[in-house]
Design a protein around this motif. Structure first.
Motif, PDB file in Angstrom:
ATOM      1  N   VAL A  45     -18.898 -31.663 -22.102  1.00  0.00           N
ATOM      2  CA  VAL A  45     -18.863 -31.611 -20.529  1.00  0.00           C
ATOM      3  C   VAL A  45     -19.999 -32.726 -20.087  1.00  0.00           C
ATOM      4  N   ILE A  46     -21.077 -32.416 -20.643  1.00  0.00           N
ATOM      5  CA  ILE A  46     -22.512 -33.330 -20.101  1.00  0.00           C
ATOM      6  C   ILE A  46     -22.053 -34.739 -20.371  1.00  0.00           C
ATOM      7  N   GLU A  47     -21.693 -34.985 -21.597  1.00  0.00           N
ATOM      8  CA  GLU A  47     -21.671 -36.327 -22.167  1.00  0.00           C
ATOM      9  C   GLU A  47     -20.279 -37.090 -21.911  1.00  0.00           C
ATOM     10  N   GLU A  48     -19.337 -36.571 -21.875  1.00  0.00           N
ATOM     11  CA  GLU A  48     -17.796 -37.010 -21.604  1.00  0.00           C
ATOM     12  C   GLU A  48     -17.411 -36.795 -20.065  1.00  0.00           C
ATOM     13  N   GLN A 105      -9.454 -46.572 -26.014  1.00  0.00           N
ATOM     14  CA  GLN A 105     -10.010 -46.657 -24.722  1.00  0.00           C
ATOM     15  C   GLN A 105     -11.297 -45.708 -24.334  1.00  0.00           C
ATOM     16  N   VAL A 106     -12.265 -46.335 -23.934  1.00  0.00           N
ATOM     17  CA  VAL A 106     -13.466 -45.434 -23.622  1.00  0.00           C
ATOM     18  C   VAL A 106     -13.167 -44.315 -22.802  1.00  0.00           C
ATOM     19  N   GLY A 107     -13.844 -43.149 -23.198  1.00  0.00           N
ATOM     20  CA  GLY A 107     -13.643 -41.986 -22.415  1.00  0.00           C
ATOM     21  C   GLY A 107     -12.400 -40.991 -22.593  1.00  0.00           C
ATOM     22  N   GLY A 108     -11.547 -41.422 -22.980  1.00  0.00           N
ATOM     23  CA  GLY A 108     -10.107 -40.955 -23.364  1.00  0.00           C
ATOM     24  C   GLY A 108     -10.228 -39.803 -24.330  1.00  0.00           C
ATOM     25  N   LEU A 109     -11.201 -40.153 -25.411  1.00  0.00           N
ATOM     26  CA  LEU A 109     -11.216 -39.304 -26.475  1.00  0.00           C
ATOM     27  C   LEU A 109     -12.144 -37.829 -26.183  1.00  0.00           C
ATOM     28  N   GLY A 110     -13.209 -38.376 -25.437  1.00  0.00           N
ATOM     29  CA  GLY A 110     -14.187 -37.141 -24.851  1.00  0.00           C
ATOM     30  C   GLY A 110     -13.232 -36.070 -24.052  1.00  0.00           C
ATOM     31  N   VAL A 111     -12.373 -36.676 -23.114  1.00  0.00           N
ATOM     32  CA  VAL A 111     -11.498 -35.906 -22.153  1.00  0.00           C
ATOM     33  C   VAL A 111     -10.760 -35.057 -23.136  1.00  0.00           C
ATOM     34  N   PHE A 112     -10.310 -35.556 -24.073  1.00  0.00           N
ATOM     35  CA  PHE A 112      -9.273 -34.841 -25.163  1.00  0.00           C
ATOM     36  C   PHE A 112     -10.126 -33.944 -25.748  1.00  0.00           C
ATOM     37  N   LEU A 113     -11.079 -33.954 -26.255  1.00  0.00           N
ATOM     38  CA  LEU A 113     -11.911 -33.247 -26.996  1.00  0.00           C
ATOM     39  C   LEU A 113     -12.283 -31.944 -25.961  1.00  0.00           C
ATOM     40  N   VAL A 114     -12.770 -32.211 -25.023  1.00  0.00           N
ATOM     41  CA  VAL A 114     -12.973 -31.062 -23.903  1.00  0.00           C
ATOM     42  C   VAL A 114     -11.781 -30.245 -23.752  1.00  0.00           C
ATOM     43  N   ARG A 115     -10.682 -30.966 -23.749  1.00  0.00           N
ATOM     44  CA  ARG A 115      -9.335 -29.991 -23.199  1.00  0.00           C
ATOM     45  C   ARG A 115      -9.140 -29.394 -24.362  1.00  0.00           C
ATOM     46  N   VAL A 198     -20.780 -39.923 -35.390  1.00  0.00           N
ATOM     47  CA  VAL A 198     -21.061 -39.550 -33.898  1.00  0.00           C
ATOM     48  C   VAL A 198     -19.974 -38.976 -33.482  1.00  0.00           C
ATOM     49  N   MET A 199     -19.869 -37.724 -32.737  1.00  0.00           N
ATOM     50  CA  MET A 199     -18.745 -37.116 -32.166  1.00  0.00           C
ATOM     51  C   MET A 199     -18.477 -37.636 -30.603  1.00  0.00           C
ATOM     52  N   ALA A 200     -19.606 -37.873 -29.844  1.00  0.00           N
ATOM     53  CA  ALA A 200     -19.380 -38.141 -28.572  1.00  0.00           C
ATOM     54  C   ALA A 200     -20.366 -38.819 -28.020  1.00  0.00           C
ATOM     55  N   GLY A 201     -20.296 -39.798 -27.123  1.00  0.00           N
ATOM     56  CA  GLY A 201     -21.356 -40.758 -26.645  1.00  0.00           C
ATOM     57  C   GLY A 201     -21.351 -42.076 -27.520  1.00  0.00           C
ATOM     58  N   ASP A 202     -22.392 -43.044 -27.003  1.00  0.00           N
ATOM     59  CA  ASP A 202     -22.592 -44.241 -27.721  1.00  0.00           C
ATOM     60  C   ASP A 202     -24.075 -44.405 -28.308  1.00  0.00           C
ATOM     61  N   VAL A 203     -24.301 -44.588 -29.565  1.00  0.00           N
ATOM     62  CA  VAL A 203     -25.541 -44.757 -30.103  1.00  0.00           C
ATOM     63  C   VAL A 203     -25.736 -46.339 -30.920  1.00  0.00           C
ATOM     64  N   ASP A 204     -27.145 -46.530 -30.712  1.00  0.00           N
ATOM     65  CA  ASP A 204     -27.512 -48.062 -31.160  1.00  0.00           C
ATOM     66  C   ASP A 204     -28.095 -48.060 -32.292  1.00  0.00           C
ATOM     67  N   VAL A 205     -27.847 -48.795 -33.042  1.00  0.00           N
ATOM     68  CA  VAL A 205     -28.649 -49.068 -34.118  1.00  0.00           C
ATOM     69  C   VAL A 205     -29.473 -50.489 -34.076  1.00  0.00           C
ATOM     70  N   ARG A 243     -27.646 -44.505 -26.462  1.00  0.00           N
ATOM     71  CA  ARG A 243     -27.705 -45.288 -25.733  1.00  0.00           C
ATOM     72  C   ARG A 243     -27.183 -44.380 -24.343  1.00  0.00           C
ATOM     73  N   THR A 244     -26.024 -43.641 -24.410  1.00  0.00           N
ATOM     74  CA  THR A 244     -25.804 -42.321 -23.548  1.00  0.00           C
ATOM     75  C   THR A 244     -25.924 -41.159 -23.975  1.00  0.00           C
ATOM     76  N   ALA A 245     -25.970 -39.997 -23.226  1.00  0.00           N
ATOM     77  CA  ALA A 245     -25.864 -38.874 -24.073  1.00  0.00           C
ATOM     78  C   ALA A 245     -24.811 -38.737 -25.229  1.00  0.00           C
ATOM     79  N   ALA A 246     -25.346 -38.101 -26.210  1.00  0.00           N
ATOM     80  CA  ALA A 246     -24.424 -37.921 -27.285  1.00  0.00           C
ATOM     81  C   ALA A 246     -24.590 -36.806 -28.062  1.00  0.00           C
ATOM     82  N   THR A 247     -23.434 -36.779 -28.930  1.00  0.00           N
ATOM     83  CA  THR A 247     -23.460 -35.469 -29.708  1.00  0.00           C
ATOM     84  C   THR A 247     -23.131 -36.080 -31.099  1.00  0.00           C
ATOM     85  N   LEU A 248     -24.004 -35.722 -32.135  1.00  0.00           N
ATOM     86  CA  LEU A 248     -23.688 -35.982 -33.529  1.00  0.00           C
ATOM     87  C   LEU A 248     -23.562 -34.887 -34.574  1.00  0.00           C
TER      88      LEU A 248
END
Ligand SMILES: Nc1ncnc2c1ncn2[C@@H]1O[C@@H]2COP(=O)(O)O[C@H]2[C@H]1O
Length: 570
Positions: A45-48, A105-115, A198-205, A243-248
């Protein structure tokens, strides 16, 4: 256990405030003793959802965001309130799970996962107040509902051929690592005994080079990280930062090795992914190197031409120094001091070689020629022109003075000397378009008679010592060098015993200070009327001191020449 009052937090919905929400999540996890699924839903919820609100509902402009979490009878309810653009997650299209990670699409997957992970999602928009309320609930269950995560992993190329039971085992045992925006997962050079998906969010290398830090890759959900250290047993090749809040999802080395051994297709997918990464990194580095090479080559060229320019300027500077020395030789080394009189002269050149000069010439019959002149312009051309004018006038005057019929007639001598000089310069050097303003006087120390020609020069001033009245020796002709056969009249006056003579160039009355103000005729008049002087030397000193203190720190823009005469004991 029933906790009815819950926990609330309100933030301004901006990226930089996400860290506060991470603390909030940790607090609730411990305080409510959430199951790992509930904690996962809360994290999602927080991340997506919150991320979507910041990014889309408030278009990154910020706005109120409230989170209220309660746990009642084992059910976690998270209320998210915002006043941004309404967005009903039920209206969102289900994501294309088989699209490539980059095309999705950015964000779509997160909402999907929450649902998928939550028990219920309800959305309400209140038209009157403008508040959007989204309520997400999740009951604690001993039967871990891991299906959505398994589904998520299944569709990744890495797990295409891995059987469902293995994935389920992996998901059940795996630790969920949550990162706040900007938080580092591990750093380049660390040793590594795990890898992450990476399950949610953006992560930089990112990788630190000698002079800069470069972004090697921006990883989205589905990307694997940290596998290289496990493959070749080397330290981490790069740093990984959220980069954003992320879950791994953390996979231990043992799990990773088992997975690879059992599934050659997974190992192959990993190899393919790693090779692509290296190719991209190579291309990025080589591109950077090529760019740096080009920059270096052009910097080298610039340096070379700057060096040549420097050499050229140094040569000019040396030549100018010589020109300045030569010009100084044109000033008489000793000024003749006729009996009973004091004659003083002063020339302060500006930084550039310039066009001022004075001369004091013995004219025979005890007469003294006094010259104050200013050639137009500055620099070497002006200096050459001064040399020419000064030499011609000096030699013309002296040869005329050697002729008895002229030597006794100062007016005739002056006119003839000036006319000869003007005609020669105009005829031979007219094309240079240069001219000189010049005051030339024949001074008779016996009588005090001052015969003069003023060829367009600043009128010299005669100052009465007692009354401090000023007389001006106005122009009697045009500057030298304009055209041949110009008429020059000579005039005569007497420099009385209680009078001082001051000849000067416009460098004196046009001297600037730092404020851009000019030491003008009025300022000079003020010194002459009120200054404390008693002879030629102190008069000259007073004028120069006044100019100097007026100019202050400002750079002298023009030559300044002063020539003064007084009778001894006057
Ligand atoms: N170009 C790259 N070079 C090195 N590591 C990369 C690159 N792109 C992504 N990575 C990931 O960054 C991780 C850093 O730690 P590892 O070396 O264990 O594994 C690395 C890869 O998972």
């Amino acid at each position: 256990m029933a906790i009815s009052e819950g926990r609330s937090i309100e933030i301004d919905a901006r990226w930089e405030n996400l860290a506060a929400l991470t603390d909030y999540t940790t607090e609730i996890e411990t305080e409510f003793a959430l199951t790992s699924e509930q904690a996962f839903v809360l994290g999602l919820v927080i991340e997506e959802i919150v991320t979507n609100i910041i990014k889309y509902s408030y278009a990154e402009q910020g706005g109120p965001l409230q989170l209220h979490s309660t746990l009642e009878n084992g059910e976690l309810a998270i209320r998210i309130l915002d006043r941004g653009q309404p967005f009903n997650p039920d209206d969102a299209d289900p994501p294309d799970l088989f699209a490539s990670i980059h095309d999705r699409q950015v964000g779509g997957l997160g909402v999907f996962l929450v649902r998928e992970m939550a028990d219920s999602i309800t959305y309400h928009h209140d038209d009157a107040s403008g508040w959007n309320t989204l309520i997400v609930t999740k009951k604690a269950s001993t039967e871990a509902s891991i299906a959505p995560l398994v589904e998520f992993l299944e569709q990744l190329p890495l797990f295409h051929e891995v059987d469902q039971a293995t994935i389920q085992n992996l998901v059940q045992s795996a630790e969920h690592v949550r990162l706040a925006p900007g938080e580092t997962l591990f750093s380049e050079g660390d040793s590594g005994d795990d890898c992450y998906i990476v399950m949610a969010g953006d992560v930089d290398v990112i990788k630190a080079l000698a002079t800069e830090t470069i972004l090697l890759e921006r990883c989205r959900p589905g990307a694997i990280l940290g596998e290289m250290a496990l493959i070749d047993n080397s330290p981490r090749a790069a740093s990984v930062r959220a980069r954003t809040a992320a879950t791994l999802l953390r996979i231990t080395e043992a799990e990773f090795v088992t997975l690879m051994h059992a599934n050659p297709t997974t190992a192959m997918a990993l190899l393919r992914g790693g090779t692509t990464r290296l190719r991209q990194a190579n291309a990025q580095m080589l591109g950077g190197l090529e760019k740096k090479n080009l920059e270096l080559a052009s910097a080298y060229e610039e340096l070379k031409s700057a060096q040549q320019e420097l050499l050229r300027l140094e040569r000019i500077e040396r030549e100018l120094a010589i020109a300045r020395d030569i010009q100084r030789f044109f000033l008489p080394p000793n000024i003749p001091q006729p009996e009973g009189w004091q004659i003083v002269a002063f020339n302060q050149g500006a930084l550039e070689v310039g066009g001022d000069f004075y001369d004091v010439i013995k004219l025979g019959g005890n007469k003294i020629g006094l010259v104050v002149a200013d050639a137009c312009g500055k620099g070497v051309p002006a200096a050459l022109f001064v040399a020419l004018t000064r030499s011609l006038l000096h030699s013309n005057a002296q040869s005329l003075a050697a002729r008895p019929e002229i030597a006794t007639d100062p007016l005739a001598l002056l006119t003839a000397a000036i006319t000869m000089t003007n005609n020669y310069i105009s005829r031979e050097h007219g094309a240079s378009n240069m001219f000189t303003t010049l005051f030339f006087a024949a001074f008779d120390p016996q009588t005090g008679e001052l015969a003069y020609v003023n060829a367009g020069h600043n009128p010299p001033i005669i100052i009465n010592r007692t009354s401090r009245t000023l007389r001006y020796l106005e122009g009697t002709g045009l500057p030298l060098g304009i055209m041949e056969d110009l008429p020059y009249k000579a005039k005569s006056t007497i420099l009385a015993a209680d009078e001082y003579f001051l000849g000067f160039t416009d460098g004196a009355t046009e001297a600037f200070n730092l404020a851009g103000e000019v030491f003008d005729d009025a300022a000079l008049t003020n010194v002459l009327k009120n200054g404390d002087f008693h002879d030629a030397q102190s008069l000259l000193d007073s004028v120069w001191r006044a100019i100097e203190s007026f100019v202050g720190e400002a750079e002298q823009a023009d030559d300044i020449t002063l020539l003064t005469v007084s009778r001894n004991g006057s």
